[in-house]
Design an enzyme around this catalytic site. Sequence first.
Site, PDB file in Angstrom:
ATOM      1  N   LYS A 176      45.341  35.020  45.100  1.00  0.00           N
ATOM      2  CA  LYS A 176      46.503  35.884  45.369  1.00  0.00           C
ATOM      3  C   LYS A 176      47.045  35.688  46.773  1.00  0.00           C
ATOM      4  O   LYS A 176      48.209  35.905  47.039  1.00  0.00           O
ATOM      5  CB  LYS A 176      46.120  37.360  45.188  1.00  0.00           C
ATOM      6  CG  LYS A 176      45.059  37.839  46.171  1.00  0.00           C
ATOM      7  CD  LYS A 176      44.764  39.320  46.040  1.00  0.00           C
ATOM      8  CE  LYS A 176      43.810  39.651  44.925  1.00  0.00           C
ATOM      9  NZ  LYS A 176      42.416  39.154  45.076  1.00  0.00           N
ATOM     10  N   HIS A 201      34.612  45.027  48.947  1.00  0.00           N
ATOM     11  CA  HIS A 201      35.582  44.403  49.856  1.00  0.00           C
ATOM     12  C   HIS A 201      35.753  45.373  51.017  1.00  0.00           C
ATOM     13  O   HIS A 201      36.199  46.502  50.813  1.00  0.00           O
ATOM     14  CB  HIS A 201      36.913  44.158  49.140  1.00  0.00           C
ATOM     15  CG  HIS A 201      37.826  43.229  49.880  1.00  0.00           C
ATOM     16  ND1 HIS A 201      38.183  43.446  51.202  1.00  0.00           N
ATOM     17  CD2 HIS A 201      38.434  42.076  49.506  1.00  0.00           C
ATOM     18  CE1 HIS A 201      38.986  42.468  51.599  1.00  0.00           C
ATOM     19  NE2 HIS A 201      39.155  41.625  50.590  1.00  0.00           N
ATOM     20  N   GLU A 246      34.830  36.330  48.369  1.00  0.00           N
ATOM     21  CA  GLU A 246      36.195  36.127  47.846  1.00  0.00           C
ATOM     22  C   GLU A 246      37.173  35.968  49.000  1.00  0.00           C
ATOM     23  O   GLU A 246      38.121  36.764  49.153  1.00  0.00           O
ATOM     24  CB  GLU A 246      36.611  37.333  46.993  1.00  0.00           C
ATOM     25  CG  GLU A 246      35.724  37.608  45.795  1.00  0.00           C
ATOM     26  CD  GLU A 246      35.999  38.970  45.171  1.00  0.00           C
ATOM     27  OE1 GLU A 246      36.883  39.705  45.663  1.00  0.00           O
ATOM     28  OE2 GLU A 246      35.319  39.308  44.200  1.00  0.00           O
TER      29      GLU A 246
HETATM   30  C1  PLP Z   1      39.491  41.890  45.214  1.00  0.00           C
HETATM   31  C2  PLP Z   1      39.923  41.106  46.396  1.00  0.00           C
HETATM   32  N1  PLP Z   1      39.181  40.047  46.757  1.00  0.00           N
HETATM   33  C3  PLP Z   1      39.527  39.267  47.798  1.00  0.00           C
HETATM   34  C4  PLP Z   1      40.666  39.523  48.534  1.00  0.00           C
HETATM   35  C5  PLP Z   1      40.996  38.601  49.679  1.00  0.00           C
HETATM   36  O1  PLP Z   1      40.804  39.248  50.872  1.00  0.00           O
HETATM   37  P1  PLP Z   1      40.982  38.504  52.289  1.00  0.00           P
HETATM   38  O2  PLP Z   1      42.274  37.806  52.267  1.00  0.00           O
HETATM   39  O3  PLP Z   1      40.878  39.590  53.269  1.00  0.00           O
HETATM   40  O4  PLP Z   1      39.849  37.540  52.429  1.00  0.00           O
HETATM   41  C6  PLP Z   1      41.456  40.646  48.219  1.00  0.00           C
HETATM   42  C7  PLP Z   1      42.642  40.964  49.014  1.00  0.00           C
HETATM   43  O5  PLP Z   1      43.360  41.902  48.773  1.00  0.00           O
HETATM   44  C8  PLP Z   1      41.077  41.450  47.119  1.00  0.00           C
HETATM   45  O6  PLP Z   1      41.809  42.519  46.746  1.00  0.00           O
END
Ligand code: PLP
Length: 378
Positions: free
Chosen positions: A19, A147, A226
């Site tokens: 995402k 998270h 993640e």
């Molecule tokens: C479920 C989940 N995993 C991973 C991420 C990625 O987080 P980051 O970009 O802080 O590593 C997000 C970001 O919103 C998330 O909602």
Amino acid sequence: MGLAWCAAMPRVVPFYAIKCNPNPGVVRLLAALGAGFDCASLGEVQQVLDLGVSPSRIIFAHPCKRPCDIRYAREHGVGLTTFDTESELVKIANFFPGFKCVLRIRADDPEARVPLGLKYGANPEEAPKLLATAQRLGLDVVGVSFHVGSACKNLAAYSSAIEKAREIFDLGNSLGFSMQLLDIGGGFTGHFDSCGNVMFGDIATTINGALAAHFPPESGVQVIAEPGRYFAETAATLLTPVYGVRDRPDGSGGIKKDYWITDGLYGSFNCILYDGQNPEYLVLRSPELPAIVGSAPVFTSTIWGPTCDSADCVYKDVQLPLLRNSDFLCFPNAGAYTVAGACDFNGIAMTSPRLFYVFSDSAVDALVEGVEAGAKEE
Ligand SMILES: Cc1ncc(COP(=O)(O)O)c(C=O)c1O
């Protein structure tokens, strides 16, 4: 970045949060380097599977999936997902009882720039009831995820989350589940220090220490993360030409400037609204214009995005050297939660900016090897 991750946290396998930036170049390279993927919709799963990535390298890391998402996962062999409510468990039992379930718990860093805990993550006190419900529905709970919030500031959030996860592992095991997976989520920065080192050391030391204390290697627990921002943020630089200029009196005898650039809040700069970013910028002079001799005069300046919406303002009243049509503003570190959240409002194609890829030799080698390996598998 990938090598730095593996060196710093050898036990933690990164599942890139697509995402953050689903750009095919980024996703393809991470796939070639052997990363797994955190997908949060059937569209993201489809994109990753279309690259030939095995469904076993995907976690469907959305704790509240639409029925169509769950059905798509079942039909395409994606076997692992997160949950944090009873309603999600009931949906999983209805549409894909074989889904392996990972309980997402709330574990906020209160100072993270983008806190997530208000929306997702079961309070640890809710875990006993959720596990009992999963058991009653005949579902398989295999681990815990959390998270701490995106752009995390307090490292202690990771260690206390890992400690809480241990308690829930023990509870799950005591209920008869076989708890095997710890998913430590995202929140990592991808910035470099002035020597070019990834500023990662303290986070990694904290996480490695907490893992050693609560999930030592002999526990046999698989640890994944993640990361989104860590891989994507520094991977892109955004260049926006100036294409409109206006002078107005500043009320004290001088002038202030308005400039229009080709991207705005409906485009990559949605990161200002949704991701709390305050993008840094540099001025790049157009090679097509006469060089400015000496230093350019500085004006109080407002930078407008290209749509007709007056709320589409990227910067208000900042001090900038004189800009002319065709000069550029350059935004480094523009890869995370930027174009991924853009739309084409006003018919302006901000979701598909012109892209120029620059790959290092080792990245090209990895991509070529990935393609060759894929060809052999076929
Ligand atoms: C479920 C989940 N995993 C991973 C991420 C990625 O987080 P980051 O970009 O802080 O590593 C997000 C970001 O919103 C998330 O909602």
